[in-house]
Design a protein around this motif. Structure first.
Motif, PDB file in Angstrom:
ATOM      1  N   ASN A   1     -11.233   4.704   5.451  1.00 51.47           N
ATOM      2  CA  ASN A   1     -10.847   5.570   6.563  1.00 51.47           C
ATOM      3  C   ASN A   1      -9.503   5.215   7.188  1.00 51.47           C
ATOM      4  OD1 ASN A   1     -13.178   7.354   6.812  1.00 51.47           O
ATOM      5  ND2 ASN A   1     -14.323   5.530   7.407  1.00 51.47           N
ATOM      6  N   ILE A   2      -9.091   3.973   7.078  1.00 54.49           N
ATOM      7  CA  ILE A   2      -7.861   3.523   7.730  1.00 54.49           C
ATOM      8  C   ILE A   2      -6.719   3.510   6.720  1.00 54.49           C
ATOM      9  CG2 ILE A   2      -6.758   1.585   8.912  1.00 54.49           C
ATOM     10  CD1 ILE A   2      -9.456   0.911  10.110  1.00 54.49           C
ATOM     11  N   ALA A   3      -5.552   3.923   7.161  1.00 56.94           N
ATOM     12  CA  ALA A   3      -4.424   4.113   6.244  1.00 56.94           C
ATOM     13  C   ALA A   3      -3.907   2.810   5.655  1.00 56.94           C
ATOM     14  CB  ALA A   3      -3.292   4.842   6.974  1.00 56.94           C
ATOM     15  N   GLU A   4      -3.747   1.803   6.483  1.00 58.27           N
ATOM     16  CA  GLU A   4      -3.112   0.552   6.043  1.00 58.27           C
ATOM     17  C   GLU A   4      -4.056  -0.621   6.290  1.00 58.27           C
ATOM     18  OE1 GLU A   4       1.206  -1.746   6.611  1.00 58.27           O
ATOM     19  OE2 GLU A   4       0.561  -0.199   8.021  1.00 58.27           O
ATOM     20  N   VAL A   5      -4.661  -1.123   5.224  1.00 56.20           N
ATOM     21  CA  VAL A   5      -5.604  -2.231   5.296  1.00 56.20           C
ATOM     22  C   VAL A   5      -5.230  -3.248   4.231  1.00 56.20           C
ATOM     23  CG1 VAL A   5      -8.026  -2.922   5.078  1.00 56.20           C
ATOM     24  CG2 VAL A   5      -7.463  -0.721   6.120  1.00 56.20           C
ATOM     25  N   TYR A   6      -5.305  -4.522   4.601  1.00 56.63           N
ATOM     26  CA  TYR A   6      -5.024  -5.590   3.628  1.00 56.63           C
ATOM     27  C   TYR A   6      -6.233  -6.512   3.519  1.00 56.63           C
ATOM     28  CZ  TYR A   6      -0.250  -3.998   4.279  1.00 56.63           C
ATOM     29  OH  TYR A   6       0.890  -3.217   4.350  1.00 56.63           O
ATOM     30  N   PRO A   7      -6.536  -6.961   2.277  1.00 61.53           N
ATOM     31  CA  PRO A   7      -5.826  -6.679   1.036  1.00 61.53           C
ATOM     32  C   PRO A   7      -6.130  -5.282   0.503  1.00 61.53           C
ATOM     33  CG  PRO A   7      -7.741  -8.021   0.564  1.00 61.53           C
ATOM     34  CD  PRO A   7      -7.661  -7.898   2.066  1.00 61.53           C
ATOM     35  N   ASN A   8      -5.241  -4.798  -0.373  1.00 60.55           N
ATOM     36  CA  ASN A   8      -5.460  -3.513  -1.030  1.00 60.55           C
ATOM     37  C   ASN A   8      -5.036  -3.627  -2.495  1.00 60.55           C
ATOM     38  OD1 ASN A   8      -2.592  -3.281  -1.058  1.00 60.55           O
ATOM     39  ND2 ASN A   8      -2.635  -2.338   0.975  1.00 60.55           N
ATOM     40  N   ASN A   9      -5.022  -2.517  -3.184  1.00 63.98           N
ATOM     41  CA  ASN A   9      -4.700  -2.531  -4.615  1.00 63.98           C
ATOM     42  C   ASN A   9      -3.208  -2.418  -4.910  1.00 63.98           C
ATOM     43  OD1 ASN A   9      -7.065  -2.933  -6.180  1.00 63.98           O
ATOM     44  ND2 ASN A   9      -7.804  -0.906  -5.576  1.00 63.98           N
ATOM     45  N   LEU A  10      -2.397  -2.321  -3.851  1.00 61.33           N
ATOM     46  CA  LEU A  10      -0.959  -2.224  -4.047  1.00 61.33           C
ATOM     47  C   LEU A  10      -0.370  -3.609  -4.283  1.00 61.33           C
ATOM     48  CD1 LEU A  10      -0.155   0.294  -1.160  1.00 61.33           C
ATOM     49  CD2 LEU A  10      -0.548   0.804  -3.588  1.00 61.33           C
ATOM     50  N   SER A  11       0.851  -3.635  -4.742  1.00 60.05           N
ATOM     51  CA  SER A  11       1.539  -4.913  -4.923  1.00 60.05           C
ATOM     52  C   SER A  11       1.686  -5.608  -3.574  1.00 60.05           C
ATOM     53  CB  SER A  11       2.922  -4.686  -5.556  1.00 60.05           C
ATOM     54  OG  SER A  11       2.806  -4.111  -6.834  1.00 60.05           O
ATOM     55  N   GLN A  12       1.373  -6.891  -3.529  1.00 58.13           N
ATOM     56  CA  GLN A  12       1.415  -7.626  -2.275  1.00 58.13           C
ATOM     57  C   GLN A  12       2.821  -8.192  -2.059  1.00 58.13           C
ATOM     58  OE1 GLN A  12      -1.468  -7.310  -0.515  1.00 58.13           O
ATOM     59  NE2 GLN A  12      -2.067  -6.133  -2.327  1.00 58.13           N
ATOM     60  N   ASN A  13       3.442  -7.808  -0.940  1.00 56.07           N
ATOM     61  CA  ASN A  13       4.789  -8.309  -0.684  1.00 56.07           C
ATOM     62  C   ASN A  13       4.763  -9.652   0.036  1.00 56.07           C
ATOM     63  OD1 ASN A  13       4.517  -7.826   2.155  1.00 56.07           O
ATOM     64  ND2 ASN A  13       4.944  -5.656   1.791  1.00 56.07           N
TER      65      ASN A  13
END
Length: 227
Positions: A122-134
């Motif tokens: 439900n939330i747009a920006e949550v970490y960790p996620n499946n995107l590349s971690q900066n």
């Protein structure tokens, strides 16, 4: 303040929902300690009895940021039937509106794949996620969780030994591990030992951008669910 009856019922929910937990210590830690901590509590009732709760904590002891944490649990028969997301979103938004110049950051330990999914879907920006971690996210985890464990899945210091664990049955644990739901599969990949007292440190930046993007995501999710 809760009366004695409700207080005992609340502690029963804690005792039933977690294993390897000392209830009085847990209650004092989340519900009482911290002079700089404000709390918002929602109780879930059935037949007049407490069957679950959601507690939000706002810790202002850090000069740079207010850390938002949470504790939530339900009796086994009521899991998955009550949503803590709406309550959490509204309370965080209210806090942000009251003091928009104060930086807010949700950072909490999650023992439940289901709870992580409730947030991440439900939330747009949550970490960790499946995107590349900066590097900024990696640094944030190192700062918030300096003595934590590094996940072999993403290289982030996003795991924490807490000892207690959600009192899931073996069948429930198997279903989580075999789940095809994106958020639950991610949780189990990042934190495969969630049933052994290892929690996932979940971070959610709180900002106007986050609220706007989350609102758009909620609308899209609703459209997809009705199409």
């Amino acid at each position: 303040m809760l009366d004695t009856l409700y207080l005992n019922q609340l502690k029963r929910v804690i005792a039933t929902s977690f294993s390897n937990v000392e209830v009085e210590h847990y209650f004092a830690l989340y519900f009482e300690k911290g002079e700089s901590t404000k709390r918002r509590l929602r109780l879930f009732l059935s037949g007049g009895d407490i069957v679950g709760y959601c507690l939000l904590t706002f810790d202002d002891s850090n000069n740079d940021v207010c850390i938002v944490g949470a504790s939530a649990a339900f009796l086994p028969d009521f899991r998955g039937k009550n949503s803590t997301f709406r309550f959490s979103l509204i309370e965080v938004l209210k806090r942000y509106i009251r003091n928009p110049r104060r930086k807010l950051l949700y950072a909490d330990t999650m023992l439940s794949p289901a709870m992580f999914r409730a947030m991440a879907k439900n939330i747009a920006e949550v970490y960790p996620n499946n995107l590349s971690q900066n590097s900024a996210i990696a640094t944030l985890y190192d700062t918030i969780n300096p003595s934590g464990l590094v996940s072999s899945y993403n290289g982030l210091r996003c795991l924490k030994v807490v000892g207690r664990k959600t009192n899931y049955s073996e069948a429930e644990i198997v279903r989580f591990r075999e789940s095809s739901k994106t958020e639950i599969a991610l949780y189990c990949s990042v934190n495969p030992d969630f049933d052994k007292g290892i929690a996932l440190v979940t971070i959610i930046p709180i900002s106007i951008k986050q609220f706007v993007l989350t609102f758009k995501k909620l609308v899209l999710n609703k459209l997809w669910s009705t199409s």
